[in-house]
Motif scaffolding. Structure first.
Motif, PDB file in Angstrom:
ATOM      1  N   HIS A  92     -22.062  -9.489 -61.986  1.00 15.10           N
ATOM      2  CA  HIS A  92     -22.373  -9.100 -63.231  1.00 15.10           C
ATOM      3  C   HIS A  92     -23.620  -9.191 -63.740  1.00 15.10           C
ATOM      4  CE1 HIS A  92     -17.904  -8.624 -63.880  1.00 15.10           C
ATOM      5  NE2 HIS A  92     -17.816 -10.063 -63.415  1.00 15.10           N
ATOM      6  N   GLY A  93     -24.374  -8.194 -64.290  1.00 10.82           N
ATOM      7  CA  GLY A  93     -25.646  -8.380 -65.054  1.00 10.82           C
ATOM      8  C   GLY A  93     -26.503  -7.414 -64.725  1.00 10.82           C
ATOM      9  N   ASP A  94     -27.499  -7.114 -65.632  1.00 10.10           N
ATOM     10  CA  ASP A  94     -28.646  -6.315 -65.384  1.00 10.10           C
ATOM     11  C   ASP A  94     -29.759  -6.913 -65.957  1.00 10.10           C
ATOM     12  OD1 ASP A  94     -28.575  -5.361 -68.172  1.00 10.10           O
ATOM     13  OD2 ASP A  94     -27.370  -3.941 -67.325  1.00 10.10           O
ATOM     14  N   PHE A  95     -30.903  -6.313 -66.049  1.00 12.23           N
ATOM     15  CA  PHE A  95     -32.302  -7.012 -66.467  1.00 12.23           C
ATOM     16  C   PHE A  95     -32.303  -7.140 -67.732  1.00 12.23           C
ATOM     17  CE2 PHE A  95     -33.118  -5.622 -62.125  1.00 12.23           C
ATOM     18  CZ  PHE A  95     -33.833  -7.004 -61.763  1.00 12.23           C
ATOM     19  N   VAL A  96     -31.371  -6.599 -68.719  1.00 14.76           N
ATOM     20  CA  VAL A  96     -31.235  -6.701 -70.215  1.00 14.76           C
ATOM     21  C   VAL A  96     -30.724  -8.414 -70.388  1.00 14.76           C
ATOM     22  CG1 VAL A  96     -30.024  -6.156 -72.321  1.00 14.76           C
ATOM     23  CG2 VAL A  96     -30.802  -4.356 -70.930  1.00 14.76           C
ATOM     24  N   TRP A  97     -30.041  -8.703 -69.287  1.00 15.19           N
ATOM     25  CA  TRP A  97     -29.679 -10.242 -69.498  1.00 15.19           C
ATOM     26  C   TRP A  97     -30.480 -11.251 -69.334  1.00 15.19           C
ATOM     27  CZ3 TRP A  97     -23.747 -11.248 -67.434  1.00 15.19           C
ATOM     28  CH2 TRP A  97     -23.022 -10.087 -67.745  1.00 15.19           C
ATOM     29  N   THR A  98     -31.701 -10.830 -69.044  1.00 13.81           N
ATOM     30  CA  THR A  98     -32.723 -11.783 -68.911  1.00 13.81           C
ATOM     31  C   THR A  98     -32.902 -12.171 -70.477  1.00 13.81           C
ATOM     32  OG1 THR A  98     -34.474 -10.075 -68.822  1.00 13.81           O
ATOM     33  CG2 THR A  98     -33.687 -10.836 -66.839  1.00 13.81           C
ATOM     34  N   GLU A  99     -32.318 -11.655 -71.250  1.00 13.12           N
ATOM     35  CA  GLU A  99     -32.587 -12.081 -72.570  1.00 13.12           C
ATOM     36  C   GLU A  99     -31.495 -13.290 -72.917  1.00 13.12           C
ATOM     37  OE1 GLU A  99     -32.451  -8.605 -75.208  1.00 13.12           O
ATOM     38  OE2 GLU A  99     -33.932  -7.515 -74.329  1.00 13.12           O
ATOM     39  N   LYS A 100     -30.695 -13.470 -72.155  1.00 16.96           N
ATOM     40  CA  LYS A 100     -29.356 -14.487 -72.377  1.00 16.96           C
ATOM     41  C   LYS A 100     -30.111 -15.704 -72.717  1.00 16.96           C
ATOM     42  CE  LYS A 100     -25.729 -11.573 -71.316  1.00 16.96           C
ATOM     43  NZ  LYS A 100     -24.427 -11.704 -71.811  1.00 16.96           N
ATOM     44  N   PRO A 101     -31.031 -16.402 -71.616  1.00 12.94           N
ATOM     45  CA  PRO A 101     -31.418 -17.883 -71.756  1.00 12.94           C
ATOM     46  C   PRO A 101     -32.032 -18.150 -73.270  1.00 12.94           C
ATOM     47  CG  PRO A 101     -32.068 -16.886 -69.781  1.00 12.94           C
ATOM     48  CD  PRO A 101     -31.508 -15.688 -70.418  1.00 12.94           C
ATOM     49  N   ALA A 102     -32.800 -17.269 -73.735  1.00 12.03           N
ATOM     50  CA  ALA A 102     -33.355 -17.407 -75.060  1.00 12.03           C
ATOM     51  C   ALA A 102     -32.190 -17.586 -76.045  1.00 12.03           C
ATOM     52  CB  ALA A 102     -34.584 -16.300 -75.385  1.00 12.03           C
ATOM     53  N   ALA A 103     -31.284 -16.751 -75.846  1.00 14.85           N
ATOM     54  CA  ALA A 103     -30.276 -16.608 -76.585  1.00 14.85           C
ATOM     55  C   ALA A 103     -29.406 -17.923 -76.852  1.00 14.85           C
ATOM     56  CB  ALA A 103     -29.158 -15.481 -76.512  1.00 14.85           C
ATOM     57  N   PHE A 104     -29.117 -18.415 -75.660  1.00 13.43           N
ATOM     58  CA  PHE A 104     -28.522 -19.711 -75.439  1.00 13.43           C
ATOM     59  C   PHE A 104     -29.165 -20.662 -76.009  1.00 13.43           C
ATOM     60  CE2 PHE A 104     -27.914 -23.570 -73.032  1.00 13.43           C
ATOM     61  CZ  PHE A 104     -26.472 -23.506 -72.998  1.00 13.43           C
TER      62      PHE A 104
END
Ligand code: PEP
Length: 247
Positions: free
Chosen positions: A12-24
């Motif tokens: 699962h995952g695409d390059f939009v998911w690289t925003e998830k660490p900041a959200a976490f």
């Protein structure tokens, strides 16, 4: 030892998911107590390492080959994973064992290659429902552990994940007593092999339908040093909620 909260994103995952660490990190920031690891698909490793710079979040692969390089179409070596800046590799996940032929022997070879590349293998073991019902979970898990850890391992740079196959992605979870018993057994096996001093430093993760509602009780158990999380690790609010209740 810090509690290790590891998210396995599977395929699962695409390059939009690289925003998830900041959200976490906007939701959970206690990195003195809890170590966070995200294991995205291989195509995202390098981008995720970049996205995690400054957030104190480690990145891991979900598999690797046991050879350094060669004619192995579709594979990625431990050295290649290391080259992305990742730090860990999940090995012997039950999905790999069931669908991609990863035997204990193959897992041991991959574990050896991973350690040689300077990475930390997360070696997964866990029984099927039939084995649990036959009362053989400890015996089978112990044998898997013994055979999946290579001869050349000394107990350093090693993480174990206890993941009962029947609990992965099903919403089913063993009783707290059963989880505690398995973790105690695994710690005992590691102590016999490497000595208690080394065994006590090895993180033993629980995996299998871990979620915010059950994480507090499971992560508080003696010998549970963290969690390997599938479904609940895809969304940063649930991953942060799990990290928040970790001891
Ligand atoms: C896993 O795949 O390692 C896992 C534990 O999945 P889930 O949390 O979805 O059960």
């Amino acid at each position: 030892m810090k509690t290790l909260i590891a998210a396995n994103w599977k395929m699962h995952g695409d390059f939009v998911w690289t925003e998830k660490p900041a959200a976490f990190r906007s939701m959970f920031s206690d990195n003195d107590r809890v170590e966070i690891l995200i294991c995205p698909p291989a195509h995202m490793l390098q981008a995720m390492v970049g996205a995690c710079a400054g957030f104190d979040i480690s990145i891991g692969a979900q598999n690797c080959h046991d050879q350094i390089s060669g004619a192995f179409t579709g594979e990625i070596s431990a050295q290649m994973v290391a080259g992305t800046g990742a730090s860990h590799v999940i090995l012997g996940h039950s999905e790999r064992r069931a669908m991609f032929g990863d035997t204990d022997e193959i897992v041991a070879a991959k574990t050896s290659a991973t350690r040689a590349a300077g990475l930390v293998p997360i070696v997964c073991v866990g029984e099927s429902r039939a084995v649990r019902e036959a009362g053989q979970a400890e015996e089978v898990g112990g044998a898997q552990l013994a055979n999946s850890i290579p001869e050349d391992a000394d107990g350093t740079n090693l993480v174990i994940a206890y993941e009962p196959v029947w609990a992965i992605g099903t919403g089913l979870v063993p009783t707290l007593v059963d989880i505690a018993t398995m973790h105690d057994h695994i710690r005992g096996c590691l102590a016999k092999r490497f000595g208690a001093h080394i065994a006590d430093t090895i993180q033993i993760l629980y995996g299998g339908s871990l979620k915010p509602s059950n994480a507090k009780d499971i992560l508080a158990l003696k010998d549970v040093s963290g969690g390997l999380i599938g479904g609940a690790g895809l969304e940063m609010d649930s991953l942060a909620a799990i990290a928040a209740v970790a001891p």
